[in-house]
Design a protein around this motif. Structure first.
Motif, PDB file in Angstrom:
ATOM      1  N   CYS A 104       0.854  -1.198   0.000  1.00 27.27           N
ATOM      2  CA  CYS A 104       0.000   0.000   0.000  1.00 27.27           C
ATOM      3  C   CYS A 104       0.881   1.237   0.000  1.00 27.27           C
ATOM      4  N   SER A 105       1.936   1.190   0.804  1.00 21.91           N
ATOM      5  CA  SER A 105       2.889   2.294   0.787  1.00 21.91           C
ATOM      6  C   SER A 105       4.282   1.756   0.495  1.00 21.91           C
ATOM      7  N   ASP A 106       4.887   2.304  -0.572  1.00 21.57           N
ATOM      8  CA  ASP A 106       6.246   1.871  -0.910  1.00 21.57           C
ATOM      9  C   ASP A 106       7.242   2.271   0.169  1.00 21.57           C
ATOM     10  N   TYR A 107       6.845   3.255   1.005  1.00 27.39           N
ATOM     11  CA  TYR A 107       7.770   3.744   2.034  1.00 27.39           C
ATOM     12  C   TYR A 107       7.716   2.906   3.301  1.00 27.39           C
ATOM     13  N   SER A 108       6.751   2.005   3.371  1.00 29.40           N
ATOM     14  CA  SER A 108       6.633   1.203   4.584  1.00 29.40           C
ATOM     15  C   SER A 108       7.273  -0.169   4.391  1.00 29.40           C
ATOM     16  N   LEU A 109       8.320  -0.422   5.160  1.00 27.93           N
ATOM     17  CA  LEU A 109       9.006  -1.712   5.063  1.00 27.93           C
ATOM     18  C   LEU A 109       8.040  -2.828   5.435  1.00 27.93           C
ATOM     19  N   ARG A 110       7.193  -2.546   6.443  1.00 26.67           N
ATOM     20  CA  ARG A 110       6.257  -3.579   6.903  1.00 26.67           C
ATOM     21  C   ARG A 110       5.256  -3.942   5.798  1.00 26.67           C
ATOM     22  N   ASP A 111       4.776  -2.931   5.071  1.00 22.09           N
ATOM     23  CA  ASP A 111       3.840  -3.210   3.967  1.00 22.09           C
ATOM     24  C   ASP A 111       4.547  -4.021   2.887  1.00 22.09           C
ATOM     25  N   ARG A 112       5.786  -3.653   2.628  1.00 24.63           N
ATOM     26  CA  ARG A 112       6.520  -4.359   1.568  1.00 24.63           C
ATOM     27  C   ARG A 112       6.756  -5.821   1.959  1.00 24.63           C
ATOM     28  N   VAL A 113       7.025  -6.023   3.267  1.00 21.51           N
ATOM     29  CA  VAL A 113       7.232  -7.403   3.737  1.00 21.51           C
ATOM     30  C   VAL A 113       5.930  -8.197   3.595  1.00 21.51           C
ATOM     31  N   ALA A 114       4.807  -7.550   3.955  1.00 26.49           N
ATOM     32  CA  ALA A 114       3.507  -8.244   3.842  1.00 26.49           C
ATOM     33  C   ALA A 114       3.242  -8.631   2.387  1.00 26.49           C
ATOM     34  N   ALA A 115       3.507  -7.708   1.462  1.00 29.08           N
ATOM     35  CA  ALA A 115       3.273  -7.984   0.034  1.00 29.08           C
ATOM     36  C   ALA A 115       4.168  -9.122  -0.447  1.00 29.08           C
ATOM     37  N   ARG A 116       5.408  -9.094   0.007  1.00 36.58           N
ATOM     38  CA  ARG A 116       6.382 -10.114  -0.387  1.00 36.58           C
ATOM     39  C   ARG A 116       5.949 -11.495   0.126  1.00 36.58           C
ATOM     40  N   PHE A 117       5.532 -11.495   1.395  1.00 30.70           N
ATOM     41  CA  PHE A 117       5.158 -12.761   2.012  1.00 30.70           C
ATOM     42  C   PHE A 117       3.932 -13.352   1.324  1.00 30.70           C
ATOM     43  N   ARG A 118       2.953 -12.467   1.052  1.00 34.28           N
ATOM     44  CA  ARG A 118       1.750 -12.908   0.359  1.00 34.28           C
ATOM     45  C   ARG A 118       2.111 -13.485  -1.017  1.00 34.28           C
ATOM     46  N   HIS A 119       3.015 -12.796  -1.680  1.00 32.98           N
ATOM     47  CA  HIS A 119       3.442 -13.241  -3.010  1.00 32.98           C
ATOM     48  C   HIS A 119       3.990 -14.673  -2.937  1.00 32.98           C
ATOM     49  N   TRP A 120       4.859 -14.898  -1.984  1.00 32.41           N
ATOM     50  CA  TRP A 120       5.451 -16.233  -1.864  1.00 32.41           C
ATOM     51  C   TRP A 120       4.384 -17.264  -1.493  1.00 32.41           C
ATOM     52  N   MET A 121       3.594 -16.907  -0.492  1.00 31.15           N
ATOM     53  CA  MET A 121       2.598 -17.830   0.054  1.00 31.15           C
ATOM     54  C   MET A 121       1.512 -18.166  -0.981  1.00 31.15           C
ATOM     55  N   PHE A 122       0.975 -17.144  -1.648  1.00 27.40           N
ATOM     56  CA  PHE A 122      -0.161 -17.388  -2.549  1.00 27.40           C
ATOM     57  C   PHE A 122       0.264 -17.785  -3.959  1.00 27.40           C
ATOM     58  N   ASN A 123       1.380 -17.235  -4.417  1.00 23.55           N
ATOM     59  CA  ASN A 123       1.733 -17.475  -5.824  1.00 23.55           C
ATOM     60  C   ASN A 123       2.695 -18.636  -6.018  1.00 23.55           C
ATOM     61  N   HIS A 124       3.613 -18.826  -5.082  1.00 25.03           N
ATOM     62  CA  HIS A 124       4.685 -19.791  -5.336  1.00 25.03           C
ATOM     63  C   HIS A 124       4.700 -21.037  -4.458  1.00 25.03           C
ATOM     64  N   LEU A 125       4.213 -20.904  -3.240  1.00 29.94           N
ATOM     65  CA  LEU A 125       4.432 -21.990  -2.273  1.00 29.94           C
ATOM     66  C   LEU A 125       4.003 -23.368  -2.785  1.00 29.94           C
ATOM     67  N   PHE A 126       2.796 -23.446  -3.318  1.00 32.85           N
ATOM     68  CA  PHE A 126       2.261 -24.747  -3.725  1.00 32.85           C
ATOM     69  C   PHE A 126       3.111 -25.381  -4.830  1.00 32.85           C
ATOM     70  N   VAL A 127       3.420 -24.570  -5.822  1.00 32.52           N
ATOM     71  CA  VAL A 127       4.211 -25.073  -6.948  1.00 32.52           C
ATOM     72  C   VAL A 127       5.616 -25.449  -6.480  1.00 32.52           C
ATOM     73  N   GLN A 128       6.191 -24.616  -5.639  1.00 34.28           N
ATOM     74  CA  GLN A 128       7.545 -24.908  -5.145  1.00 34.28           C
ATOM     75  C   GLN A 128       7.566 -26.188  -4.313  1.00 34.28           C
ATOM     76  N   ALA A 129       6.506 -26.375  -3.535  1.00 32.57           N
ATOM     77  CA  ALA A 129       6.451 -27.596  -2.716  1.00 32.57           C
ATOM     78  C   ALA A 129       6.448 -28.817  -3.626  1.00 32.57           C
ATOM     79  N   LEU A 130       5.717 -28.719  -4.746  1.00 27.58           N
ATOM     80  CA  LEU A 130       5.669 -29.869  -5.664  1.00 27.58           C
ATOM     81  C   LEU A 130       6.986 -30.049  -6.397  1.00 27.58           C
TER      82      LEU A 130
END
Ligand code: IFM
Length: 445
Positions: free
Chosen positions: A241-267
């Protein structure tokens, strides 16, 4: 004489318009799912859920595709499609635990024959959100029995239909399924339990692996040409939501990994990669032949805590600034962001597997917007392919207007309009524009 000011000459080379030619064997078509179009699927968890939980809309006869598939495929063929993705309704094949309905299997055999006779490649999904009531009443995908039960159903289907099917998709959007049903409770069974959500992901992973092996073994036994077996992975761009917030960036990053990659990577990488969250053991052998990507939009995410699920963040509470948002939305308020598809196709190229855009579409009442949407997303695909992304096809969501889960019948995603009172089909202009691209196999940009 100089002015004393240093002048900077920016060498901006205008991008020369050029033409991209899609490969001859590119898969062009659209997708549907059983529950959303067939109608009268009264023996599964969604039907039961609708009676008490839905926003009012019930799926009922949906688009009556069960009875009208021949007519619908004739239209798809007229529109130049050479592929079609659909799903098989488990509760029709196995209405009671261990009991098989041959009439239902025969129905899907005629669906496949109809596609083949029209020159369309069937791409068959085995699980698209719904489960039989008998399984739902035993805990659904939280049950330890679920993976083996799923694999047994898949084996039955593969044996009956396999001689005519090359592309299988075991699961549609496993992450969305676990999130909606077990984390936020918007879909059946309406749980809000991270523990249950994780159990469901575990079991879906295992279910896929067992199903993959059953399909492969069946084809060997029957002497059929080895099929391609994959999943459909939902992918969303997550931006802070804010590029200036490290916490927001971490949340976006984590969501990206969790929702987009985790399942495929696990396989792909096996259990070890899953940092101990999972308590199942996945083989290190290959269990994925291609990856289906379902891409629609971009979400803006902000920090909402360090525990789980807080670490996944939440939608912004303040308005996102104009320079971040494209300002274009579909009728469900999903941002239209074609560049994201280019990003994902390049990102997923790292897995070195063929990529199929197994869903991409827009809910809108403005059909001109749909034409633009398709063209812009195809440009994004062309761009990614020029940079080496191994894309084998594009399936628009959806062939027909359909039942959009908790949103009912209001969102209109179809290339073909459905009048739900008369069940009359009308081809939309956007479908014709898509047809032109398919027929030429070229795109200028
Ligand atoms: O309608 C759904 C489909 O069932 C799964 N992918 C997203 C689509 C649009 O929401």
């Amino acid at each position: 004489m100089g002015t004393g000011c240093a002048s900077i000459h920016l060498a901006i080379t205008p991008k020369t318009p050029h033409e991209f030619t899609f490969p001859k064997n590119f898969l062009w078509g659209a997708a549907t799912s059983a529950y959303q179009v067939e109608g009268n699927n009264a023996n599964n968890d969604w039907w039961e859920w609708e009676q008490t939980h839905s926003s009012g809309a019930r799926s009922g006869m949906a688009a009556d595709h069960w009875n009208r598939f021949e007519e619908d495929f004739t239209l798809a063929k007229e529109l130049g499609h050479n592929a079609h993705r659909f799903s098989i309704e488990w509760s029709r094949i196995e209405p009671q635990e261990g009991q098989w309905d041959i009439v239902a299997l025969e129905h899907y055999a005629s669906v496949i024959r109809s596609l083949r006779s029209k020159g369309m490649e069937p791409i068959v999904t085995l699980h698209h959100f719904t489960i039989p009531l008998w399984l739902a009443h035993q805990g659904g995908w939280t049950s330890q029995k679920a993976p083996a039960l799923f694999a047994r159903y898949v084996e039955k289907v593969a044996e009956y239909l396999g001689s005519d099917v090359f592309f299988w998709m075991t699961l549609n959007e496993p992450g969305v399924y676990a999130y909606k049903g077990y984390l936020v409770g918007e879909w059946p069974p309406g749980e809000k339990s991270p523990e249950q959500g994780i159990k469901v992901i575990d079991n879906l992973l295992l279910g896929h692996v067992l199903a993959y092996k059953k399909i492969k073994a069946m084809y060997v036994r029957k002497g059929w040409k080895e099929p391609m077996v994959g999943i459909s992975q939902s992918v969303l761009i997550f931006r802070a939501c804010s590029d200036y917030s490290l916490r927001d960036r971490v949340a976006a990053r984590f969501r990206h990994w969790m929702f987009n990659h985790l399942f495929v990577q696990a396989l792909i990488r096996g259990h070890a990669y899953c940092v101990g969250v999972f308590n199942i053991h996945l083989p290190q052998t290959k269990t994925l032949d291609f990856i289906g990507l379902n891409y629609y939009t971009r979400d803006f995410v902000q920090h909402s805590g360090f525990g789980f699920p807080g670490i996944l963040g939440q939608a912004c509470t303040a308005t996102v600034t104009q320079d971040q948002h494209t300002g274009k939305d579909n009728s469900l308020s999903w941002e239209i962001y074609p560049k994201g598809l280019d990003t994902f196709l390049k990102d997923f190229s790292r897995y070195k597997l063929p990529l199929l855009v197994s869903e991409n579409g827009i809910a809108t009442n403005d059909d001109a917007q749909r034409t633009d949407f398709i063209r812009e997303h195809l440009k994004a695909i062309a761009h990614a392919m020029e940079e080496g992304a191994p894309v084998i096809g594009y399936l628009y969501w959806s062939l027909l207007d359909n039942y959009e889960w908790s949103q009912g019948f209001v969102p209109r995603f179809g290339l073909i309009e459905v009048n739900y009172t008369t069940q009359k089909r009308t081809i939309r202009e956007s479908a014709r524009r898509y047809e032109e691209i398919i027929r030429s196999g070229k795109l200028r940009f």
